[in-house]
Design a protein around this motif. Structure first.
Motif, PDB file in Angstrom:
ATOM      1  N   GLN A  20      84.293 102.839   6.169  1.00  0.00           N
ATOM      2  CA  GLN A  20      84.360 104.358   5.853  1.00  0.00           C
ATOM      3  C   GLN A  20      83.666 105.299   7.083  1.00  0.00           C
ATOM      4  N   SER A  21      82.686 104.623   7.399  1.00  0.00           N
ATOM      5  CA  SER A  21      81.515 105.107   8.295  1.00  0.00           C
ATOM      6  C   SER A  21      82.465 105.299   9.502  1.00  0.00           C
ATOM      7  N   ALA A  22      82.959 104.104  10.083  1.00  0.00           N
ATOM      8  CA  ALA A  22      83.649 104.110  11.441  1.00  0.00           C
ATOM      9  C   ALA A  22      85.081 105.070  11.218  1.00  0.00           C
ATOM     10  N   PHE A  23      85.652 105.054  10.193  1.00  0.00           N
ATOM     11  CA  PHE A  23      86.461 106.062   9.864  1.00  0.00           C
ATOM     12  C   PHE A  23      86.202 107.295  10.255  1.00  0.00           C
ATOM     13  N   ALA A  24      85.279 107.804   9.539  1.00  0.00           N
ATOM     14  CA  ALA A  24      84.532 109.093   9.690  1.00  0.00           C
ATOM     15  C   ALA A  24      84.215 109.426  11.037  1.00  0.00           C
ATOM     16  N   GLY A  32      88.330 115.769  15.632  1.00  0.00           N
ATOM     17  CA  GLY A  32      87.655 116.902  15.505  1.00  0.00           C
ATOM     18  C   GLY A  32      87.540 117.346  14.000  1.00  0.00           C
ATOM     19  N   ILE A  33      87.700 116.370  13.186  1.00  0.00           N
ATOM     20  CA  ILE A  33      87.504 116.396  11.702  1.00  0.00           C
ATOM     21  C   ILE A  33      86.120 116.233  11.227  1.00  0.00           C
ATOM     22  N   SER A  34      85.375 117.169  10.790  1.00  0.00           N
ATOM     23  CA  SER A  34      83.981 117.208  10.656  1.00  0.00           C
ATOM     24  C   SER A  34      83.747 116.475   9.209  1.00  0.00           C
ATOM     25  N   GLU A  35      84.727 116.774   8.251  1.00  0.00           N
ATOM     26  CA  GLU A  35      84.404 116.302   7.041  1.00  0.00           C
ATOM     27  C   GLU A  35      85.635 115.990   6.393  1.00  0.00           C
ATOM     28  N   ILE A  36      85.647 114.773   6.041  1.00  0.00           N
ATOM     29  CA  ILE A  36      87.152 114.004   5.288  1.00  0.00           C
ATOM     30  C   ILE A  36      87.335 114.663   4.128  1.00  0.00           C
ATOM     31  N   ASP A  37      88.513 114.900   4.049  1.00  0.00           N
ATOM     32  CA  ASP A  37      89.219 115.612   2.529  1.00  0.00           C
ATOM     33  C   ASP A  37      88.797 114.478   1.652  1.00  0.00           C
ATOM     34  N   ASP A  47      95.141 100.790   5.859  1.00  0.00           N
ATOM     35  CA  ASP A  47      94.304 101.846   6.703  1.00  0.00           C
ATOM     36  C   ASP A  47      95.306 102.840   7.411  1.00  0.00           C
ATOM     37  N   LYS A  48      96.689 102.354   7.842  1.00  0.00           N
ATOM     38  CA  LYS A  48      97.588 103.276   8.213  1.00  0.00           C
ATOM     39  C   LYS A  48      97.842 104.436   7.463  1.00  0.00           C
ATOM     40  N   ALA A  49      98.060 104.144   6.349  1.00  0.00           N
ATOM     41  CA  ALA A  49      98.465 105.123   4.978  1.00  0.00           C
ATOM     42  C   ALA A  49      97.335 106.152   4.841  1.00  0.00           C
ATOM     43  N   ILE A  50      95.969 105.575   4.822  1.00  0.00           N
ATOM     44  CA  ILE A  50      94.934 106.467   4.913  1.00  0.00           C
ATOM     45  C   ILE A  50      94.701 107.357   5.996  1.00  0.00           C
ATOM     46  N   ALA A  51      94.890 106.783   7.206  1.00  0.00           N
ATOM     47  CA  ALA A  51      94.781 107.556   8.382  1.00  0.00           C
ATOM     48  C   ALA A  51      95.970 108.784   8.308  1.00  0.00           C
ATOM     49  N   MET A  52      97.237 108.458   8.226  1.00  0.00           N
ATOM     50  CA  MET A  52      98.002 109.381   8.075  1.00  0.00           C
ATOM     51  C   MET A  52      97.726 110.432   6.962  1.00  0.00           C
ATOM     52  N   ASP A  53      97.436 109.931   5.907  1.00  0.00           N
ATOM     53  CA  ASP A  53      97.148 111.136   4.831  1.00  0.00           C
ATOM     54  C   ASP A  53      95.909 112.149   5.322  1.00  0.00           C
ATOM     55  N   LEU A  54      95.165 111.595   6.056  1.00  0.00           N
ATOM     56  CA  LEU A  54      94.096 112.233   6.502  1.00  0.00           C
ATOM     57  C   LEU A  54      94.354 113.260   7.598  1.00  0.00           C
ATOM     58  N   ARG A  56      97.614 114.475   7.957  1.00  0.00           N
ATOM     59  CA  ARG A  56      98.318 115.511   7.408  1.00  0.00           C
ATOM     60  C   ARG A  56      97.398 116.458   6.815  1.00  0.00           C
ATOM     61  N   SER A  57      96.421 116.017   5.979  1.00  0.00           N
ATOM     62  CA  SER A  57      95.536 116.735   5.480  1.00  0.00           C
ATOM     63  C   SER A  57      94.619 117.839   6.066  1.00  0.00           C
TER      64      SER A  57
END
Length: 234
Positions: A20-24, A32-37, A47-54, A56-57
């Motif tokens: 999650q740290s590497a994701f963030a 440019g996403i400073s704080e994950i939803d 991983d792909k579903a998580i990234a795509m949802d983020l 979109r969010s």
């Protein structure tokens, strides 16, 4: 021949939050996403579903080019994150892997939401990669059921005809496939390929949540290996 598919995070090991740290870090530095939803769940998903949802969010196009860009950034940061976070191989993992290998009638593979190279780096960091010569991974399919189907295909290729997924009536020989994981997602994806399912409560899901999914075997830790091994002979 039996096929025994393992989940990684929460089942084989805990990375102490390295993934999650590497994701963030990647979402921050490269998108440019400073704080994950916080409403986007990680556990048991690809991983792909998580990234795509983020994407979109946070108003980023969920395109294949952005996914490839994310993968490059994530993998470039993952090994440093693994070194910086304190993780561990979970109790009973080594002993169960050794018991499965010693039988001679079990092929051991992965069924994970991790992207293939991310899985390799995590497992190499903890000295586990060589146990798993095949699998299904989270950069191949968005949904866990698709990953599960890909894992079965990979098992068939690995075994080169030693494993037949259908009996003489064309029905799945589900008793030959076992999936082990720590979330309801793992149990559901196991069911999608007709597998027997083992739930272990060493991840984020509670014992109550896992039992509600009616796995074939539930254990609190993999130190309790007897009922898992019994599935292979039942």
């Amino acid at each position: 021949m039996h096929i025994f598919f393992w989940d990684i995070d929460g089942t084989l090991l805990l990375t102490g939050g390295a993934g999650q740290s590497a994701f963030a870090e990647t979402l921050s530095a490269d998108f440019g996403i400073s704080e994950i939803d916080a409403q986007v769940g990680f556990a048991g998903r690809s991983d792909k579903a998580i990234a795509m949802d983020l994407f979109r969010s946070h108003g980023i196009e969920p395109s294949e080019s952005n996914w490839r860009r994310f993968c490059k950034g994530y993998l470039s940061r993952l090994e440093n994150a693994l070194r910086a976070h304190r993780g561990l191989v979970l109790p009973g993992v080594h002993a169960l892997l050794e018991a499965l290998a010693a039988r001679g009638d079990v092929a051991i593979g992965l069924l994970t939401g991790n992207m293939r190279e991310g899985a390799r780096r995590k497992l190499c960091h903890y000295g586990l990669w060589d146990w798993f010569p095949f699998g299904g991974f989270g950069d191949e399919h968005m949904e866990r059921s698709g990953i599960a189907a890909a894992a079965v295909t990979a098992a068939e290729l690995h075994l080169n005809g030693q494993f037949d997924t259908a009996n003489s009536n064309g029905m799945s020989t589900s008793r030959q496939i076992i999936v082990i994981g720590d979330t309801p997602h793992d149990i559901r994806c196991g069911r999608s390929i007709g597998a027997r399912c083992v739930a272990v409560s060493t991840g984020i899901s509670t014992a109550e949540e896992l039992r509600a999914c009616q796995p074939n075997v539930f254990v609190e830790t993999l130190d309790t290996a007897e009922p898992i091994l019994a599935l292979l002979d039942g």
